[in-house]
Motif scaffolding. Structure first.
Motif, PDB file in Angstrom:
ATOM      1  N   GLY A 150      -1.050  -7.684  -0.328  1.00  0.00           N
ATOM      2  CA  GLY A 150      -2.085  -7.612  -1.357  1.00  0.00           C
ATOM      3  C   GLY A 150      -1.474  -7.271  -2.693  1.00  0.00           C
ATOM      4  O   GLY A 150      -1.031  -6.160  -2.915  1.00  0.00           O
ATOM      5  N   ALA A 151      -1.428  -8.224  -3.581  1.00  0.00           N
ATOM      6  CA  ALA A 151      -0.940  -8.000  -4.940  1.00  0.00           C
ATOM      7  C   ALA A 151      -2.106  -8.265  -5.878  1.00  0.00           C
ATOM      8  O   ALA A 151      -2.026  -9.047  -6.807  1.00  0.00           O
ATOM      9  CB  ALA A 151       0.239  -8.921  -5.238  1.00  0.00           C
ATOM     10  N   ASP A 152      -3.221  -7.599  -5.577  1.00  0.00           N
ATOM     11  CA  ASP A 152      -4.443  -7.889  -6.314  1.00  0.00           C
ATOM     12  C   ASP A 152      -4.852  -6.785  -7.279  1.00  0.00           C
ATOM     13  O   ASP A 152      -5.974  -6.745  -7.750  1.00  0.00           O
ATOM     14  CB  ASP A 152      -5.588  -8.264  -5.360  1.00  0.00           C
ATOM     15  N   GLY A 153      -3.930  -5.894  -7.599  1.00  0.00           N
ATOM     16  CA  GLY A 153      -4.103  -4.959  -8.701  1.00  0.00           C
ATOM     17  C   GLY A 153      -5.237  -3.965  -8.572  1.00  0.00           C
ATOM     18  O   GLY A 153      -5.667  -3.605  -7.484  1.00  0.00           O
ATOM     19  N   ILE A 154      -5.724  -3.535  -9.747  1.00  0.00           N
ATOM     20  CA  ILE A 154      -6.798  -2.555  -9.773  1.00  0.00           C
ATOM     21  C   ILE A 154      -8.052  -3.175  -9.165  1.00  0.00           C
ATOM     22  O   ILE A 154      -8.284  -4.364  -9.280  1.00  0.00           O
ATOM     23  CB  ILE A 154      -7.056  -2.032 -11.210  1.00  0.00           C
ATOM     24  N   GLY A 155      -8.830  -2.371  -8.500  1.00  0.00           N
ATOM     25  CA  GLY A 155     -10.000  -2.888  -7.807  1.00  0.00           C
ATOM     26  C   GLY A 155      -9.612  -3.728  -6.602  1.00  0.00           C
ATOM     27  O   GLY A 155     -10.331  -4.629  -6.188  1.00  0.00           O
ATOM     28  N   SER A 156      -8.481  -3.436  -6.002  1.00  0.00           N
ATOM     29  CA  SER A 156      -7.902  -4.232  -4.927  1.00  0.00           C
ATOM     30  C   SER A 156      -8.806  -4.369  -3.706  1.00  0.00           C
ATOM     31  O   SER A 156      -9.239  -3.382  -3.116  1.00  0.00           O
ATOM     32  CB  SER A 156      -6.578  -3.594  -4.495  1.00  0.00           C
ATOM     33  N   VAL A 157      -9.076  -5.607  -3.326  1.00  0.00           N
ATOM     34  CA  VAL A 157      -9.838  -5.904  -2.113  1.00  0.00           C
ATOM     35  C   VAL A 157      -8.985  -5.587  -0.888  1.00  0.00           C
ATOM     36  O   VAL A 157      -9.470  -5.051   0.104  1.00  0.00           O
ATOM     37  CB  VAL A 157     -10.273  -7.387  -2.106  1.00  0.00           C
ATOM     38  N   VAL A 158      -7.699  -5.891  -0.970  1.00  0.00           N
ATOM     39  CA  VAL A 158      -6.803  -5.652   0.162  1.00  0.00           C
ATOM     40  C   VAL A 158      -6.636  -4.155   0.400  1.00  0.00           C
ATOM     41  O   VAL A 158      -6.699  -3.689   1.537  1.00  0.00           O
ATOM     42  CB  VAL A 158      -5.436  -6.345  -0.049  1.00  0.00           C
ATOM     43  N   ARG A 159      -6.444  -3.388  -0.646  1.00  0.00           N
ATOM     44  CA  ARG A 159      -6.287  -1.933  -0.486  1.00  0.00           C
ATOM     45  C   ARG A 159      -7.534  -1.337   0.174  1.00  0.00           C
ATOM     46  O   ARG A 159      -7.440  -0.521   1.073  1.00  0.00           O
ATOM     47  CB  ARG A 159      -6.038  -1.262  -1.840  1.00  0.00           C
ATOM     48  N   GLU A 160      -8.703  -1.770  -0.270  1.00  0.00           N
ATOM     49  CA  GLU A 160      -9.939  -1.265   0.325  1.00  0.00           C
ATOM     50  C   GLU A 160     -10.041  -1.659   1.790  1.00  0.00           C
ATOM     51  O   GLU A 160     -10.479  -0.867   2.620  1.00  0.00           O
ATOM     52  CB  GLU A 160     -11.150  -1.782  -0.445  1.00  0.00           C
ATOM     53  N   ALA A 161      -9.607  -2.877   2.148  1.00  0.00           N
ATOM     54  CA  ALA A 161      -9.658  -3.318   3.546  1.00  0.00           C
ATOM     55  C   ALA A 161      -8.740  -2.467   4.425  1.00  0.00           C
ATOM     56  O   ALA A 161      -9.062  -2.164   5.565  1.00  0.00           O
ATOM     57  CB  ALA A 161      -9.276  -4.791   3.654  1.00  0.00           C
ATOM     58  N   VAL A 162      -7.598  -2.049   3.892  1.00  0.00           N
ATOM     59  CA  VAL A 162      -6.632  -1.263   4.662  1.00  0.00           C
ATOM     60  C   VAL A 162      -7.052   0.204   4.754  1.00  0.00           C
ATOM     61  O   VAL A 162      -7.011   0.809   5.819  1.00  0.00           O
ATOM     62  CB  VAL A 162      -5.220  -1.378   4.032  1.00  0.00           C
ATOM     63  N   THR A 163      -7.490   0.775   3.616  1.00  0.00           N
ATOM     64  CA  THR A 163      -7.795   2.205   3.590  1.00  0.00           C
ATOM     65  C   THR A 163      -9.246   2.525   3.934  1.00  0.00           C
ATOM     66  O   THR A 163      -9.555   3.656   4.302  1.00  0.00           O
ATOM     67  CB  THR A 163      -7.507   2.807   2.203  1.00  0.00           C
ATOM     68  N   GLY A 164     -10.132   1.533   3.781  1.00  0.00           N
ATOM     69  CA  GLY A 164     -11.552   1.777   4.000  1.00  0.00           C
ATOM     70  C   GLY A 164     -12.226   2.486   2.846  1.00  0.00           C
ATOM     71  O   GLY A 164     -13.394   2.850   2.917  1.00  0.00           O
ATOM     72  N   VAL A 165     -11.488   2.677   1.756  1.00  0.00           N
ATOM     73  CA  VAL A 165     -12.008   3.381   0.584  1.00  0.00           C
ATOM     74  C   VAL A 165     -12.040   2.422  -0.601  1.00  0.00           C
ATOM     75  O   VAL A 165     -11.027   1.784  -0.905  1.00  0.00           O
ATOM     76  CB  VAL A 165     -11.098   4.599   0.239  1.00  0.00           C
ATOM     77  N   PRO A 166     -13.178   2.305  -1.293  1.00  0.00           N
ATOM     78  CA  PRO A 166     -13.233   1.433  -2.473  1.00  0.00           C
ATOM     79  C   PRO A 166     -12.209   1.857  -3.526  1.00  0.00           C
ATOM     80  O   PRO A 166     -11.873   3.041  -3.631  1.00  0.00           O
ATOM     81  CB  PRO A 166     -14.657   1.631  -3.008  1.00  0.00           C
ATOM     82  N   SER A 167     -11.698   0.909  -4.261  1.00  0.00           N
ATOM     83  CA  SER A 167     -10.727   1.234  -5.316  1.00  0.00           C
ATOM     84  C   SER A 167     -11.213   0.646  -6.639  1.00  0.00           C
ATOM     85  O   SER A 167     -10.662  -0.322  -7.139  1.00  0.00           O
ATOM     86  CB  SER A 167      -9.338   0.719  -4.951  1.00  0.00           C
ATOM     87  N   PRO A 168     -12.279   1.256  -7.202  1.00  0.00           N
ATOM     88  CA  PRO A 168     -12.825   0.732  -8.456  1.00  0.00           C
ATOM     89  C   PRO A 168     -11.893   0.993  -9.633  1.00  0.00           C
ATOM     90  O   PRO A 168     -11.020   1.866  -9.560  1.00  0.00           O
ATOM     91  CB  PRO A 168     -14.122   1.518  -8.611  1.00  0.00           C
ATOM     92  N   ASN A 169     -12.094   0.244 -10.702  1.00  0.00           N
ATOM     93  CA  ASN A 169     -11.335   0.482 -11.925  1.00  0.00           C
ATOM     94  C   ASN A 169     -11.785   1.823 -12.494  1.00  0.00           C
ATOM     95  O   ASN A 169     -12.970   2.094 -12.611  1.00  0.00           O
ATOM     96  CB  ASN A 169     -11.635  -0.607 -12.954  1.00  0.00           C
ATOM     97  N   ARG A 170     -10.819   2.673 -12.837  1.00  0.00           N
ATOM     98  CA  ARG A 170     -11.157   3.929 -13.489  1.00  0.00           C
ATOM     99  C   ARG A 170      -9.952   4.398 -14.293  1.00  0.00           C
ATOM    100  O   ARG A 170      -8.802   4.119 -13.946  1.00  0.00           O
ATOM    101  CB  ARG A 170     -11.616   4.982 -12.496  1.00  0.00           C
ATOM    102  N   TYR A 171     -10.228   5.112 -15.348  1.00  0.00           N
ATOM    103  CA  TYR A 171      -9.205   5.611 -16.251  1.00  0.00           C
ATOM    104  C   TYR A 171      -8.320   6.620 -15.527  1.00  0.00           C
ATOM    105  O   TYR A 171      -8.817   7.562 -14.906  1.00  0.00           O
ATOM    106  CB  TYR A 171      -9.863   6.228 -17.482  1.00  0.00           C
ATOM    107  N   ALA A 172      -7.015   6.431 -15.595  1.00  0.00           N
ATOM    108  CA  ALA A 172      -6.068   7.290 -14.887  1.00  0.00           C
ATOM    109  C   ALA A 172      -5.746   8.569 -15.650  1.00  0.00           C
ATOM    110  O   ALA A 172      -5.109   9.465 -15.118  1.00  0.00           O
ATOM    111  CB  ALA A 172      -4.778   6.523 -14.617  1.00  0.00           C
ATOM    112  N   GLY A 173      -6.154   8.640 -16.908  1.00  0.00           N
ATOM    113  CA  GLY A 173      -5.898   9.847 -17.688  1.00  0.00           C
ATOM    114  C   GLY A 173      -4.712   9.732 -18.620  1.00  0.00           C
ATOM    115  O   GLY A 173      -4.313  10.717 -19.244  1.00  0.00           O
ATOM    116  N   TYR A 174      -4.136   8.537 -18.749  1.00  0.00           N
ATOM    117  CA  TYR A 174      -3.010   8.372 -19.655  1.00  0.00           C
ATOM    118  C   TYR A 174      -2.949   6.945 -20.187  1.00  0.00           C
ATOM    119  O   TYR A 174      -3.586   6.043 -19.664  1.00  0.00           O
ATOM    120  CB  TYR A 174      -1.683   8.741 -18.978  1.00  0.00           C
TER     121      TYR A 174
END
Length: 147
Positions: A115-139
């Motif tokens: 999964g090289a699908d960056g922020i908001g990754s569909v693949v990361r969410e499929a693996v971890t089960g946790v949504p990965s919405p775009n959000r400010y990282a603080g820097y």
């Protein structure tokens, strides 16, 4: 390779700070020239709200051009293997195979999946089960040449 953009990734992004694993993959696919073109940032500087230097850390990192990196990898893919306009909506597992589910309702079996699908990754969410919405990282990252 499935790409959600209908027009490819030409001209997108600016610079990247690839990690060691990216350099390893580029060497393995014969694209080592891509890692020779870039700018080395020697320090990581944190500014305070007034714009003064709050912290400076020596941390050399190679910053590379997105376009240059994209071309180095893309030119190694057969056109038939690079499928545009295939937005992925999810991934599941069936036995030992991964099943990719696309926005058009179709699905494909794949092994392995990278999964090289960056922020908001569909693949990361499929693996971890946790949504990965775009959000400010603080820097914010800025780079400028040595003076």
């Amino acid at each position: 390779m499935f790409e959600r953009s209908a027009g490819g990734l030409e001209g997108r992004g600016a610079g990247l700070v690839p990690q060691r694993e990216v350099f390893d993959v580029l060497r393995q696919i014969g694209a080592e020239d891509a890692i020779k073109v870039g700018v080395v940032a020697r320090d990581r500087i944190t500014l305070d709200r007034a714009g003064g230097v709050a912290h400076r850390q020596t941390m050399p990192q190679m910053q590379v051009s997105w376009n240059h990196l994209y071309h180095a990898v893309r030119m190694r893919l057969d056109d038939a293997a690079y499928r545009l306009g295939r937005a992925m909506r999810g991934a599941t597992q069936s036995g030992e195979e991964a099943v990719l589910h696309f926005a058009d309702g179709s699905s494909e079996v794949a092994d392995p999946v990278l999964g090289a699908d960056g922020i908001g990754s569909v693949v990361r969410e499929a693996v971890t089960g946790v949504p990965s919405p775009n959000r400010y990282a603080g820097y914010v990252a800025l780079a400028w040449p040595d003076r």
